[in-house]
Structure formats: structure tokens, C-alpha cells
Design a protein around this motif. Structure first.
Motif, PDB file in Angstrom:
ATOM      1  N   CYS A 160     -17.961  37.979 -44.043  1.00 43.42           N
ATOM      2  CA  CYS A 160     -19.422  38.072 -44.010  1.00 43.42           C
ATOM      3  C   CYS A 160     -19.936  38.843 -42.804  1.00 43.42           C
ATOM      4  O   CYS A 160     -21.063  39.320 -42.811  1.00 43.42           O
ATOM      5  CB  CYS A 160     -20.038  36.676 -44.047  1.00 43.42           C
ATOM      6  SG  CYS A 160     -19.428  35.601 -42.737  1.00 43.42           S
ATOM      7  N   LEU A 161     -19.084  38.985 -41.761  1.00 43.63           N
ATOM      8  CA  LEU A 161     -19.446  39.650 -40.505  1.00 43.63           C
ATOM      9  C   LEU A 161     -20.580  38.863 -39.817  1.00 43.63           C
ATOM     10  O   LEU A 161     -21.383  38.277 -40.517  1.00 43.63           O
ATOM     11  CB  LEU A 161     -19.860  41.110 -40.717  1.00 43.63           C
ATOM     12  CG  LEU A 161     -18.843  42.015 -41.437  1.00 43.63           C
ATOM     13  CD1 LEU A 161     -19.436  43.431 -41.563  1.00 43.63           C
ATOM     14  CD2 LEU A 161     -17.520  42.082 -40.681  1.00 43.63           C
ATOM     15  N   PRO A 162     -20.654  38.835 -38.494  1.00 41.64           N
ATOM     16  CA  PRO A 162     -19.827  39.599 -37.563  1.00 41.64           C
ATOM     17  C   PRO A 162     -18.403  39.078 -37.488  1.00 41.64           C
ATOM     18  O   PRO A 162     -18.186  37.877 -37.568  1.00 41.64           O
ATOM     19  CB  PRO A 162     -20.539  39.402 -36.211  1.00 41.64           C
ATOM     20  CG  PRO A 162     -21.254  38.099 -36.339  1.00 41.64           C
ATOM     21  CD  PRO A 162     -21.646  37.993 -37.774  1.00 41.64           C
ATOM     22  N   ALA A 192     -36.052  31.993 -43.585  1.00 40.98           N
ATOM     23  CA  ALA A 192     -35.747  31.343 -42.313  1.00 40.98           C
ATOM     24  C   ALA A 192     -34.251  31.150 -42.109  1.00 40.98           C
ATOM     25  O   ALA A 192     -33.514  30.841 -43.050  1.00 40.98           O
ATOM     26  CB  ALA A 192     -36.458  29.996 -42.222  1.00 40.98           C
ATOM     27  N   ARG A 193     -33.821  31.341 -40.872  1.00 44.77           N
ATOM     28  CA  ARG A 193     -32.451  31.043 -40.416  1.00 44.77           C
ATOM     29  C   ARG A 193     -32.582  29.969 -39.346  1.00 44.77           C
ATOM     30  O   ARG A 193     -33.212  30.195 -38.309  1.00 44.77           O
ATOM     31  CB  ARG A 193     -31.794  32.295 -39.848  1.00 44.77           C
ATOM     32  CG  ARG A 193     -30.578  31.974 -38.997  1.00 44.77           C
ATOM     33  CD  ARG A 193     -29.772  33.190 -38.650  1.00 44.77           C
ATOM     34  NE  ARG A 193     -29.069  33.679 -39.819  1.00 44.77           N
ATOM     35  CZ  ARG A 193     -28.106  34.599 -39.791  1.00 44.77           C
ATOM     36  NH1 ARG A 193     -27.740  35.133 -38.636  1.00 44.77           N
ATOM     37  NH2 ARG A 193     -27.516  34.982 -40.884  1.00 44.77           N
ATOM     38  N   VAL A 194     -31.989  28.807 -39.602  1.00 48.30           N
ATOM     39  CA  VAL A 194     -32.191  27.652 -38.719  1.00 48.30           C
ATOM     40  C   VAL A 194     -30.859  26.948 -38.443  1.00 48.30           C
ATOM     41  O   VAL A 194     -29.844  27.235 -39.081  1.00 48.30           O
ATOM     42  CB  VAL A 194     -33.185  26.652 -39.365  1.00 48.30           C
ATOM     43  CG1 VAL A 194     -34.559  27.292 -39.518  1.00 48.30           C
ATOM     44  CG2 VAL A 194     -32.685  26.151 -40.712  1.00 48.30           C
ATOM     45  N   PRO A 242     -29.270  34.160 -33.657  1.00 50.20           N
ATOM     46  CA  PRO A 242     -29.164  35.630 -33.708  1.00 50.20           C
ATOM     47  C   PRO A 242     -28.851  36.138 -35.110  1.00 50.20           C
ATOM     48  O   PRO A 242     -28.402  35.382 -35.962  1.00 50.20           O
ATOM     49  CB  PRO A 242     -27.987  35.945 -32.780  1.00 50.20           C
ATOM     50  CG  PRO A 242     -27.617  34.686 -32.097  1.00 50.20           C
ATOM     51  CD  PRO A 242     -28.189  33.552 -32.861  1.00 50.20           C
ATOM     52  N   SER A 243     -29.071  37.435 -35.312  1.00 47.57           N
ATOM     53  CA  SER A 243     -28.776  38.055 -36.609  1.00 47.57           C
ATOM     54  C   SER A 243     -28.846  39.563 -36.504  1.00 47.57           C
ATOM     55  O   SER A 243     -29.686  40.103 -35.787  1.00 47.57           O
ATOM     56  CB  SER A 243     -29.790  37.596 -37.655  1.00 47.57           C
ATOM     57  OG  SER A 243     -29.642  38.364 -38.838  1.00 47.57           O
ATOM     58  N   MET A 244     -27.981  40.248 -37.218  1.00 53.81           N
ATOM     59  CA  MET A 244     -28.194  41.668 -37.460  1.00 53.81           C
ATOM     60  C   MET A 244     -28.453  41.876 -38.952  1.00 53.81           C
ATOM     61  O   MET A 244     -29.520  42.291 -39.361  1.00 53.81           O
ATOM     62  CB  MET A 244     -27.003  42.521 -37.029  1.00 53.81           C
ATOM     63  CG  MET A 244     -27.220  43.980 -37.420  1.00 53.81           C
ATOM     64  SD  MET A 244     -26.044  45.142 -36.756  1.00 53.81           S
ATOM     65  CE  MET A 244     -24.608  44.886 -37.765  1.00 53.81           C
ATOM     66  N   ARG A 245     -27.437  41.568 -39.771  1.00 52.81           N
ATOM     67  CA  ARG A 245     -27.526  41.823 -41.205  1.00 52.81           C
ATOM     68  C   ARG A 245     -28.739  41.160 -41.866  1.00 52.81           C
ATOM     69  O   ARG A 245     -29.481  41.790 -42.603  1.00 52.81           O
ATOM     70  CB  ARG A 245     -26.258  41.340 -41.931  1.00 52.81           C
ATOM     71  CG  ARG A 245     -25.110  42.309 -41.903  1.00 52.81           C
ATOM     72  CD  ARG A 245     -23.805  41.563 -41.851  1.00 52.81           C
ATOM     73  NE  ARG A 245     -23.720  40.914 -40.563  1.00 52.81           N
ATOM     74  CZ  ARG A 245     -23.211  41.496 -39.469  1.00 52.81           C
ATOM     75  NH1 ARG A 245     -22.700  42.686 -39.549  1.00 52.81           N
ATOM     76  NH2 ARG A 245     -23.209  40.887 -38.293  1.00 52.81           N
ATOM     77  N   THR A 246     -28.915  39.877 -41.598  1.00 49.51           N
ATOM     78  CA  THR A 246     -29.961  39.140 -42.308  1.00 49.51           C
ATOM     79  C   THR A 246     -31.334  39.694 -41.950  1.00 49.51           C
ATOM     80  O   THR A 246     -32.158  39.955 -42.819  1.00 49.51           O
ATOM     81  CB  THR A 246     -29.839  37.644 -41.973  1.00 49.51           C
ATOM     82  OG1 THR A 246     -28.507  37.233 -42.292  1.00 49.51           O
ATOM     83  CG2 THR A 246     -30.842  36.808 -42.772  1.00 49.51           C
ATOM     84  N   ARG A 247     -31.534  39.899 -40.659  1.00 52.90           N
ATOM     85  CA  ARG A 247     -32.829  40.403 -40.225  1.00 52.90           C
ATOM     86  C   ARG A 247     -33.108  41.794 -40.791  1.00 52.90           C
ATOM     87  O   ARG A 247     -34.141  42.049 -41.402  1.00 52.90           O
ATOM     88  CB  ARG A 247     -32.887  40.439 -38.694  1.00 52.90           C
ATOM     89  CG  ARG A 247     -34.293  40.739 -38.207  1.00 52.90           C
ATOM     90  CD  ARG A 247     -34.357  41.927 -37.286  1.00 52.90           C
ATOM     91  NE  ARG A 247     -35.723  42.387 -37.126  1.00 52.90           N
ATOM     92  CZ  ARG A 247     -36.311  42.567 -35.965  1.00 52.90           C
ATOM     93  NH1 ARG A 247     -35.683  42.294 -34.857  1.00 52.90           N
ATOM     94  NH2 ARG A 247     -37.545  43.033 -35.922  1.00 52.90           N
TER      95      ARG A 247
HETATM   96  N1   CP Z   1     -23.538  37.857 -42.300  1.00 51.74           N
HETATM   97  C1   CP Z   1     -24.657  37.602 -41.620  1.00 51.74           C
HETATM   98  O1   CP Z   1     -25.471  36.737 -41.984  1.00 51.74           O
HETATM   99  O2   CP Z   1     -24.858  38.398 -40.526  1.00 51.74           O
HETATM  100  P1   CP Z   1     -25.974  38.225 -39.410  1.00 51.74           P
HETATM  101  O3   CP Z   1     -25.651  36.957 -38.666  1.00 51.74           O
HETATM  102  O4   CP Z   1     -25.839  39.445 -38.543  1.00 51.74           O
HETATM  103  O5   CP Z   1     -27.309  38.128 -40.060  1.00 51.74           O
END
Ligand code: CP
Ligand code: NVA
Length: 309
Positions: free
Chosen positions: A267-269, A107-109, A56-61
Motif C-alpha cells: 500500500c506504501l509508504p 477523514a483519516r483518524v 500524515p499522508s501522501m497518497r490519500t491526501r
Molecule cells: N497508502 C496510503 O494510504 O498512503 P498515505 O499514508 O501516503 O496516504
């Protein structure tokens, strides 16, 4: 080998100090340009990017997609069910197909090896948007945020409190390139990888300390930094970790020990009430939202660098 010509952005210490500082300068420049309302700087016009997410992701996406499109490009989101990396298709095949469509891949893996494989088999730049091992774009954004708030990163004392995880590895790899004082205070057996600590120490650039005492660690800190105790992929350990990490919560008392000049970063969340209190996140010394915003600006500069601008 550190040099400015590398194809991919996988680890901060792949690059030399001049290149990292140049990227951070460019991030600030392009940020100012975007903030001014300027809409004619479109270096990514006609370019496309695939964004692979197995987590999952908010910021990165949102920051990658928004940044790439503000600079004229088009980004394509591929979620866990679209690609099914390694299950529906091998990573090396995904890499060799996507680079025939796209100018850049993010990519986020889970496994770090997956990002290394993508980079090896793709002929276009690959950007690491977090692996189980590291999160270089985050720490570039953090460096930009520290420069904006303190004026410089060199010589500052950054104290991370919590799990010795992917965030810590990227801090250590930044410390192998730019001189500052980095302290990681974590419970016993939750220390960062030994080899990465050694790598950072061997570089001989920064003062690096790993400790199990957060109260002592934060004294004189310019930044106190925290992250979740259970990262993505470890959520079933969350309850156990909450017990082990007791005493590593960043609360108002710990911030007081850090002193009046200390900023709080995350870095959140964030899980308020677990690794950090609500009061710390909401305090005037908390810079978590400018920090989150800077994800976009740091990444824009990383992509500009990789694409030759
Ligand atoms: N900090 C960070 O990478 O947030 P996300 O997981 O929401 O992308
Ligand atoms: N360490 C966290 C960072 C999230 C941005 C994780 O990997 O889940």
C-alpha cells in the motif's frame, strides 16, 4: 446491513457484492475517461469536500484532492493542527458544522470510533481514509489493480505477509463480500482481530487462512502483499517489531517460492530493507505504482456512488 443506499463508506462489507463490483466497474470507466484527456465530465461541479487528517499522508491526501478537483469539485485539506479533533473540539461538533458547508467529508483518524462518530453526526457522506482499524479505500484500489492485472479478483489467492493490521482487516472485510482466497502470514500475537476474522469466515464467501508460516503461505499466490511492520501511531515499537518480524520480510527468495505468476503489492509508504527488499519493490512483478495510482480512481468511484452518480 449491506445495501447500496448507505450514506457513508466506512467498511467494505457494509455493501453487498453487486455494489462493490459496480463501484469497481465505475472506477475503471472513469479512469479510462480521465486517461483519454476528457475534461468535460464534471459531476462534482459546485461541490466541496473537507478532508480531515489527524495522521500524515501522501497518497490519500493527494489522490482525494486531485480526483475531486478533476471531477469539478473543490477539496479542503484540514491537517492535525487545524482541527485538533477531540482536543480543540468534539468530533460530533466537527461533524455537525462541516456538513453545513460541505457535500462530503473524508477523514483519516486514529480511533475507529472517531470515524463512526463523524458518520453518525454528519448529514453528508463520510469516507474512511484510514483508521487504526481499517483502510477500505486502499483495498478497493487494490482490488481494482488486481482486476486490471489478472482479469478478475474472484478466485485469486492473495497472501499478505506482515502485521495483522488495518490493511488486513479491510482485506478480510472484502473477503466477506467477494470470493477469493485470502491468507495472512504474521508473527504470533500479531494476528488480525479475532472478531474480524470470524466475521469474514462466517460470511462463508471466501477461503480465509491465518498462519505464522510465510514460506508455506505464499505457495501458489497470485499476489504477495506487504505493509509496514509499525503503523502510524506505533512508531516507538518499530525497533522491537523489527526483531519479532524477522523472517516476515518479502525478499526475492520468498517471491521465488510464490512462483512465477505472483505479483508484489504494497500500500506504501514502504520501508525498503525492513518489510520488503529494494529488489522486490523494483522487480518487474512489482505493481506498487499502478496500485498507488488506482487510489484516485477507486475513490472517485466511491464518491460518485455516495453522491448519487
Ligand atoms: N497508502 C496510503 O494510504 O498512503 P498515505 O499514508 O501516503 O496516504
Ligand atoms: N498500516 C499502515 C498503512 C499506511 C497506509 C499504517 O496504518 O500506518
Amino acid at each position: 446491513k449491506a445495501n447500496s443506499e448507505l450514506k457513508d463508506f466506512l467498511h467494505i462489507n457494509d455493501f453487498d457484492k453487486d455494489t462493490i463490483l459496480k463501484i469497481l466497474d465505475q472506477a475503471a470507466e472513469v479512469k479510462a475517461l480521465l486517461k483519454s484527456g476528457e475534461k468535460t465530465y464534471l459531476p462534482f461541479k459546485g461541490k466541496t469536500m473537507s478532508m480531515i487528517f489527524t495522521k500524515p499522508s501522501m497518497r490519500t491526501r493527494v489522490s482525494f484532492e486531485t480526483g475531486f478537483s478533476l471531477l469539478g469539485g473543490h477539496a479542503i485539506y484540514l491537517g492535525p493542527n487545524d482541527i485538533q479533533m477531540g482536543k480543540r473540539e468534539e468530533t460530533r461538533d466537527i461533524a455537525r458544522v462541516l456538513c453545513r458547508y460541505n457535500d462530503i467529508i473524508m477523514a483519516r483518524v486514529f480511533a475507529h470510533q472517531d470515524i463512526l462518530d463523524l458518520a453518525k453526526y454528519a448529514t453528508v457522506p463520510v469516507v474512511n481514509g484510514l483508521t487504526d482499524y481499517n483502510h477500505p479505500c486502499q483495498i478497493m484500489a487494490d482490488a481494482l489493480t488486481i482486476i486490471e492485472h489478472i482479469g478478475h479478483l474472484e478466485g485469486t489467492k492473495v497472501v499478505y505477509v506482515g502485521d495483522g493490521n488495518n490493511i488486513v482487516h479491510s482485506w478480510l472485510l472484502l473477503a466477506a463480500v467477494v470470493p477469493f482466497h485470502f491468507v495472512c502470514a504474521c508473527p504470533k500475537s500479531f494476528e488480525p482481530h479475532k472478531e474480524t476474522v470470524e466475521k469474514a469466515r462466517k460470511a462463508g464467501i471466501s477461503k480465509i487462512e491465518i498462519t505464522n508460516d510465510p514460506k508455506e503461505a505464499v505457495q501458489g499466490a497470485d499476489v504477495v502483499y506487504s505493509d509496514v511492520w509499525a503503523s502510524m501511531g506505533q512508531k516507538e515499537e518499530a525497533e522491537h517489531r523489527r526483531k519479532v518480524f524477522k523472517g516476515f520480510q518479502v525478499d526475492e527468495a520468498l517471491m521465488k517460492l510464490a512462483g512465477p505468476k505472483a505479483y508484489f503489492m504494497h500500500c506504501l509508504p514502504a520501508e525498503r530493507g525492513t518489510e520488503v527488499t529494494d529488489g522486490v519493490v523494483e522487480a518487474p512483478y512489482s505493481i506498487v505504482f499502478p496500485q498507488a495510482e488506482n487510489r484516485m480512481h477507486a475513490q472517485n468511484a466511491i464518491m460518485l456512488h455516495l453522491l448519487g452518480f
